[in-house]
Structures are given as C-alpha cells and as structure tokens.
Motif scaffolding. Structure first.
Motif, mmCIF file in Angstrom:
data_model
loop_
_atom_site.group_PDB
_atom_site.id
_atom_site.type_symbol
_atom_site.label_atom_id
_atom_site.label_comp_id
_atom_site.label_asym_id
_atom_site.label_seq_id
_atom_site.Cartn_x
_atom_site.Cartn_y
_atom_site.Cartn_z
ATOM 1 N N ARG A 9 17.909 29.218 21.529
ATOM 2 C CA ARG A 9 18.120 30.489 20.820
ATOM 3 C C ARG A 9 17.924 30.311 19.328
ATOM 4 N NH1 ARG A 9 21.850 28.940 17.242
ATOM 5 N NH2 ARG A 9 23.940 28.556 17.984
ATOM 6 N N ALA A 11 19.559 32.320 15.970
ATOM 7 C CA ALA A 11 20.708 33.210 15.764
ATOM 8 C C ALA A 11 20.879 33.546 14.285
ATOM 9 C CB ALA A 11 21.967 32.538 16.319
ATOM 10 N N SER A 13 21.760 35.440 10.776
ATOM 11 C CA SER A 13 22.716 36.415 10.237
ATOM 12 C C SER A 13 21.916 37.365 9.346
ATOM 13 C CB SER A 13 23.765 35.705 9.379
ATOM 14 O OG SER A 13 24.412 34.713 10.140
ATOM 15 N N GLU A 45 23.460 37.725 14.511
ATOM 16 C CA GLU A 45 24.867 37.416 14.247
ATOM 17 C C GLU A 45 25.394 38.358 13.147
ATOM 18 O OE1 GLU A 45 25.514 33.109 14.246
ATOM 19 O OE2 GLU A 45 25.451 33.319 16.420
ATOM 20 N N TYR A 179 32.690 33.323 12.538
ATOM 21 C CA TYR A 179 31.457 32.796 13.133
ATOM 22 C C TYR A 179 31.756 31.762 14.211
ATOM 23 C CZ TYR A 179 27.887 29.140 13.379
ATOM 24 O OH TYR A 179 27.052 28.162 13.831
ATOM 25 N N ARG A 197 19.240 24.041 15.259
ATOM 26 C CA ARG A 197 19.544 24.852 14.074
ATOM 27 C C ARG A 197 19.622 23.938 12.858
ATOM 28 N NH1 ARG A 197 25.789 26.173 15.965
ATOM 29 N NH2 ARG A 197 26.515 24.012 15.876
HETATM 30 N N1 GLU Z 1 24.017 32.784 12.091
HETATM 31 C C1 GLU Z 1 24.033 31.452 11.570
HETATM 32 C C2 GLU Z 1 23.215 31.392 10.313
HETATM 33 O O1 GLU Z 1 22.319 32.185 10.140
HETATM 34 C C3 GLU Z 1 23.437 30.425 12.505
HETATM 35 C C4 GLU Z 1 24.253 30.222 13.685
HETATM 36 C C5 GLU Z 1 23.801 29.131 14.620
HETATM 37 O O2 GLU Z 1 22.599 28.840 14.716
HETATM 38 O O3 GLU Z 1 24.688 28.605 15.274
HETATM 39 O O4 GLU Z 1 23.463 30.526 9.512
#
Ligand code: GLU
Length: 310
Positions: A9, A11, A13, A45, A179, A197
C-alpha cells in the motif's frame, strides 16, 4: 504471513501535493508489489484535519494517475472509519491498557526526557488522574519488553517502548485519532502483508507492532526506504518547501526516483515514454539495490522551491 499473497500500500496524508519524497515512497511500494505479482492499494490518511490542505487528496490521486500508477480497488479514506478506531480503543480500555491523560504539551515538556520521537511521557497520569484534572488525551500503557523486527532494507531494528517512547497517545486532546492507531487498524483491515515506506517512520514501527500484538492483529513485513532530504539534511516536505511534482514531467521525475533508489536506470530511459519507463522499472527492480541508508540528499535542486536553493 510469509505465504499470503503480497498486498502492499501507499498511504499518503493529504497535507499538500505530492513531491519528490512522496514519489519515492509511492514508487518503492508499487514496484515491490508489482515484482511479487501483488496487489497495491492506496489509502488516504485524512485523519488530521488541522494539518490537511483542501483539495490535496484529489490532487494526490490525479498526480498518481498522471504518473501511471495503477492501484487496485477503491481508495480507502481514513476519515470515514472512526467507528473501527473507536472499537479498537474500547478493546484496549477493557484490557486495562488505555488511560485518560490530563497533561498539556507544556507540562510534558517541563518534566520529560527527550526520546527517539519527542519527549518520553513521564507517566504522570498512568495510575489515575490527579484530583481536579480533566482528561484530554487517551494513552496506551507500554512495557519494557524490547521490540525487535527485521527491516528488509535497514536491517535488525530494536526499540524498548518504555525507555525510548513512553506511553503514547491514541486519541488526541483535539479529539482526533492518532496516526499510530489508525495505521495499525487499516493495515490489518486491508490485509497488508508488506509495508514499504519512508525511514522517517522507522521509529514508529515498534509502536505499531506493539499495538498489533495488543489487538491480536498480524504484523506485516517492513521495508523502510531512505528519505529524500535537501542539502541541509531536512526531509523534503511541505515545511521544507518541497516543490510539488509536475504533472507534465512524469518520466523525468520517475527516472530520478529510480536513480535515488539505487536502481541505476540507463540515461536513455529518461527520454522514453511513460509506458517504456514502467516496463523497464518493473523488469529491473531490485530491493537489494536500495542504499541501506536512512536519508539521502536529493541531488536535483528542482525538488526544492527556489527560496531554499543555495
Ligand atoms: N500517512 C503517512 C505519511 O504520509 C504514512 C503512513 C505509512 O506509510 O505508514 O507520512
């Protein structure tokens, strides 16, 4: 989870448009999923309205599309999932792991020692609120067991939550979910087997593993990519004036992201079309070629707005 079909995934923000740093995370997670014939999901997110920018969620999706990323299934929006996060809090509370905290940020700063990710909560409200204090946030009780995990890029990581972090917030004083809670619930709900990530989240992973254990959820595999920084060593972000990705230049930005991730794309690929670039990227992707570093300076100054250029 070793034999489950790969599910990865991205994710983001929606705090601003995608920039080179977020492209690196999208690309790394996407190519790892594709190389495993896996599924790649996008999760928005959007649980931190004070930090969000109107229109950013749509802009992020349009940029991903323009860059040729293809996600599977509908985008999951965390803003619509409060019920699940509340249910997890109820379970933790019933298990005696959650407690209300009345401390203000200033009170914590006055008493706390610095930890790996901000001040270590000194446990002031752990055994009950002092008289006349009103609950602000909800914290989860941690223990001193060492959490160890093998990161596919960064190697063996260890953290002792009691020593390095302290009891951490799951529901904030402003009423929003943290989060750390939402990511754990949704990685499990989406059946994520592999999290790829940026390494800025490496120090969060033990908190997430701890919550997975307390909520009886599986722990995915983790790979933390080097993050892109400016020459001052600051992570590219809205705060450091990272320049939004240009919709018209997907090939050159993707080429640079491949280069950043150590994939050594041939120079000629930079002049190819998007389809050729993706074909090359999927065929030549090697996670083991990614530099085993937490951060790398993004070479091209065009990733940063003019105001921060030397
Ligand atoms: N939403 C988070 C960010 O943009 C990343 C979350 C994740 O990959 O666990 O920093």
């Amino acid at each position: 989870m070793a034999n489950a079909p790969y599910r990865g995934r991205f994710a983001p923000s929606p705090t601003g448009p995608l920039h080179f740093g977020s492209l690196v995370a999208a690309l790394g997670s996407y190519l790892e999923a594709k190389c495993h014939n896996g599924t790649w999901l996008v999760r928005m997110e959007d649980i931190d309205p004070p930090r969000e920018m109107p229109g950013a969620a749509d802009a992020i999706l349009r940029t991903l599309e323009a860059y040729g990323f293809e996600w599977d299934g509908p985008v999951l929006y965390q803003s619509l999932r409060s019920g699940l996060y509340d249910a997890a809090l109820t379970k933790l509370r019933n298990d005696g792991l959650l407690y209300p905290c009345a401390c203000t940020r200033k009170e914590i700063m006055d008493f706390a020692m610095p930890g790996v990710d901000g001040p270590i909560y000194p446990g002031t409200c752990r055994d009950g609120l002092p008289p006349d204090r009103v609950p602000r946030a909800w914290r989860v009780r941690v223990d001193a067991a060492e959490i160890i995990f093998e990161d596919a890029i960064q190697g063996t990581m260890r953290q002792n939550l009691a020593r390095d972090i302290g009891d951490f917030v799951l529901k904030r004083a402003d009423g929003f979910f943290a989060y750390q809670l939402a990511v754990v619930i949704d990685d499990a709900a989406q059946g994520i087997t592999h999290v790829v990530r940026g390494s800025d989240l490496l120090d969060s992973t033990p908190r997430q593993i701890y919550l997975q254990q307390r909520l009886d959820l599986p722990t995915p595999s983790y790979a933390h990519l080097p993050v892109a920084t400016n020459i001052a060593g600051e992570k590219l972000s809205k705060q450091t004036l990272a320049r939004p990705l240009e919709l018209a230049q997907p090939v050159s930005a993707l080429w640079q992201a491949l280069d950043f991730l150590g994939q050594q794309p041939p120079q000629a690929l930079a002049g190819e079309n998007l389809a050729e670039l993706w074909k090359w990227a999927v065929a030549h992707w090697h996670i083991e070629h990614i530099p085993k570093q937490r951060a790398i300076v993004a070479q091209d100054a065009s990733h940063v707005s003019a105001t921060t250029k030397p």
